[in-house]
Scaffold this motif. Structure first.
Motif, PDB file in Angstrom:
ATOM      1  N   ARG A  13       6.004  59.076  75.683  1.00  0.00           N
ATOM      2  CA  ARG A  13       5.007  57.999  75.583  1.00  0.00           C
ATOM      3  C   ARG A  13       3.859  58.220  76.573  1.00  0.00           C
ATOM      4  O   ARG A  13       2.713  57.899  76.289  1.00  0.00           O
ATOM      5  CB  ARG A  13       5.643  56.634  75.880  1.00  0.00           C
ATOM      6  CG  ARG A  13       6.654  56.140  74.901  1.00  0.00           C
ATOM      7  CD  ARG A  13       6.057  55.454  73.692  1.00  0.00           C
ATOM      8  NE  ARG A  13       5.116  54.407  73.969  1.00  0.00           N
ATOM      9  CZ  ARG A  13       5.356  53.118  73.812  1.00  0.00           C
ATOM     10  NH1 ARG A  13       6.536  52.710  73.392  1.00  0.00           N
ATOM     11  NH2 ARG A  13       4.419  52.234  74.047  1.00  0.00           N
ATOM     12  N   ALA A  14       4.179  58.750  77.761  1.00  0.00           N
ATOM     13  CA  ALA A  14       3.177  58.928  78.816  1.00  0.00           C
ATOM     14  C   ALA A  14       2.283  60.132  78.570  1.00  0.00           C
ATOM     15  O   ALA A  14       1.267  60.290  79.238  1.00  0.00           O
ATOM     16  CB  ALA A  14       3.856  59.066  80.171  1.00  0.00           C
ATOM     17  N   ILE A  20      -4.888  56.057  85.580  1.00  0.00           N
ATOM     18  CA  ILE A  20      -5.832  54.973  85.854  1.00  0.00           C
ATOM     19  C   ILE A  20      -5.985  54.698  87.348  1.00  0.00           C
ATOM     20  O   ILE A  20      -6.852  53.941  87.732  1.00  0.00           O
ATOM     21  CB  ILE A  20      -5.431  53.676  85.118  1.00  0.00           C
ATOM     22  CG1 ILE A  20      -4.038  53.229  85.496  1.00  0.00           C
ATOM     23  CG2 ILE A  20      -5.532  53.863  83.626  1.00  0.00           C
ATOM     24  CD1 ILE A  20      -3.685  51.858  84.967  1.00  0.00           C
ATOM     25  N   PHE A  21      -5.137  55.310  88.173  1.00  0.00           N
ATOM     26  CA  PHE A  21      -5.264  55.181  89.626  1.00  0.00           C
ATOM     27  C   PHE A  21      -5.303  56.567  90.244  1.00  0.00           C
ATOM     28  O   PHE A  21      -4.712  57.499  89.716  1.00  0.00           O
ATOM     29  CB  PHE A  21      -4.085  54.397  90.220  1.00  0.00           C
ATOM     30  CG  PHE A  21      -4.098  52.953  89.868  1.00  0.00           C
ATOM     31  CD1 PHE A  21      -4.919  52.073  90.546  1.00  0.00           C
ATOM     32  CD2 PHE A  21      -3.289  52.453  88.867  1.00  0.00           C
ATOM     33  CE1 PHE A  21      -4.943  50.733  90.218  1.00  0.00           C
ATOM     34  CE2 PHE A  21      -3.299  51.121  88.529  1.00  0.00           C
ATOM     35  CZ  PHE A  21      -4.134  50.256  89.215  1.00  0.00           C
ATOM     36  N   LEU A  46       2.489  53.809  83.389  1.00  0.00           N
ATOM     37  CA  LEU A  46       1.175  54.295  83.774  1.00  0.00           C
ATOM     38  C   LEU A  46       1.276  55.573  84.572  1.00  0.00           C
ATOM     39  O   LEU A  46       2.328  55.921  85.085  1.00  0.00           O
ATOM     40  CB  LEU A  46       0.367  53.238  84.535  1.00  0.00           C
ATOM     41  CG  LEU A  46       0.890  52.638  85.834  1.00  0.00           C
ATOM     42  CD1 LEU A  46       0.528  53.494  87.021  1.00  0.00           C
ATOM     43  CD2 LEU A  46       0.271  51.276  86.014  1.00  0.00           C
ATOM     44  N   LYS A  47       0.122  56.248  84.659  1.00  0.00           N
ATOM     45  CA  LYS A  47       0.011  57.483  85.419  1.00  0.00           C
ATOM     46  C   LYS A  47      -0.866  57.247  86.641  1.00  0.00           C
ATOM     47  O   LYS A  47      -1.849  56.516  86.578  1.00  0.00           O
ATOM     48  CB  LYS A  47      -0.641  58.588  84.590  1.00  0.00           C
ATOM     49  CG  LYS A  47       0.283  59.347  83.706  1.00  0.00           C
ATOM     50  CD  LYS A  47      -0.476  60.512  83.084  1.00  0.00           C
ATOM     51  CE  LYS A  47       0.368  61.186  82.036  1.00  0.00           C
ATOM     52  NZ  LYS A  47      -0.376  62.250  81.360  1.00  0.00           N
ATOM     53  N   VAL A  74       9.262  58.238  86.667  1.00  0.00           N
ATOM     54  CA  VAL A  74       9.742  58.900  85.465  1.00  0.00           C
ATOM     55  C   VAL A  74       9.566  60.402  85.602  1.00  0.00           C
ATOM     56  O   VAL A  74      10.472  61.174  85.299  1.00  0.00           O
ATOM     57  CB  VAL A  74       8.979  58.389  84.219  1.00  0.00           C
ATOM     58  CG1 VAL A  74       9.403  59.137  82.972  1.00  0.00           C
ATOM     59  CG2 VAL A  74       9.188  56.903  84.044  1.00  0.00           C
ATOM     60  N   GLN A  75       8.397  60.822  86.109  1.00  0.00           N
ATOM     61  CA  GLN A  75       8.089  62.238  86.152  1.00  0.00           C
ATOM     62  C   GLN A  75       6.989  62.500  87.163  1.00  0.00           C
ATOM     63  O   GLN A  75       6.088  61.683  87.345  1.00  0.00           O
ATOM     64  CB  GLN A  75       7.629  62.685  84.763  1.00  0.00           C
ATOM     65  CG  GLN A  75       7.283  64.138  84.637  1.00  0.00           C
ATOM     66  CD  GLN A  75       6.789  64.461  83.247  1.00  0.00           C
ATOM     67  OE1 GLN A  75       6.159  63.643  82.596  1.00  0.00           O
ATOM     68  NE2 GLN A  75       7.066  65.656  82.780  1.00  0.00           N
TER      69      GLN A  75
END
Length: 96
Positions: A13-14, A20-21, A46-47, A74-75
């Motif tokens: 999904r990511a 965004i940051f 979010l990333k 997550v990663q």
């Protein structure tokens, strides 16, 4: 705690999400943690991008963000960290 299957689902999904940051040379601060917490409540996934001038290691930054926001890492891929936190009001990701 996320299982391997859930992490795999969230990584997929990511893949399409843009960071965004950004974490710069000042590192992680309280204002950033509160903004990321609010964004996680809205988006759940979010990333966060780590810039080249960041003085801290990316694993340290990910631990600080996860601890401050209550999210799961997550990663960590390259200079990007993927965070997930289940939303209480805006739940739209159903984990397998």
């Amino acid at each position: 705690m996320l299982t391997g299957k859930q992490k795999r689902f969230l990584r997929a999904r990511a893949n399409q999400i843009k960071p965004i940051f950004q974490v710069g040379k000042t590192g992680v601060n309280e204002n950033m943690v509160t903004q990321i917490t609010d964004a996680l409540e809205k988006r759940e996934l979010l990333k966060v991008s780590i810039l080249q001038n960041c003085l801290e290691d990316k694993t340290v930054v990910s631990e600080q963000l996860a601890e401050g926001t209550g999210a799961e890492v997550v990663q960590i891929i390259g200079n990007n960290i993927v965070l997930y936190k289940e939303s209480t009001e805006n739940k739209h990701i159903v984990l397998p």
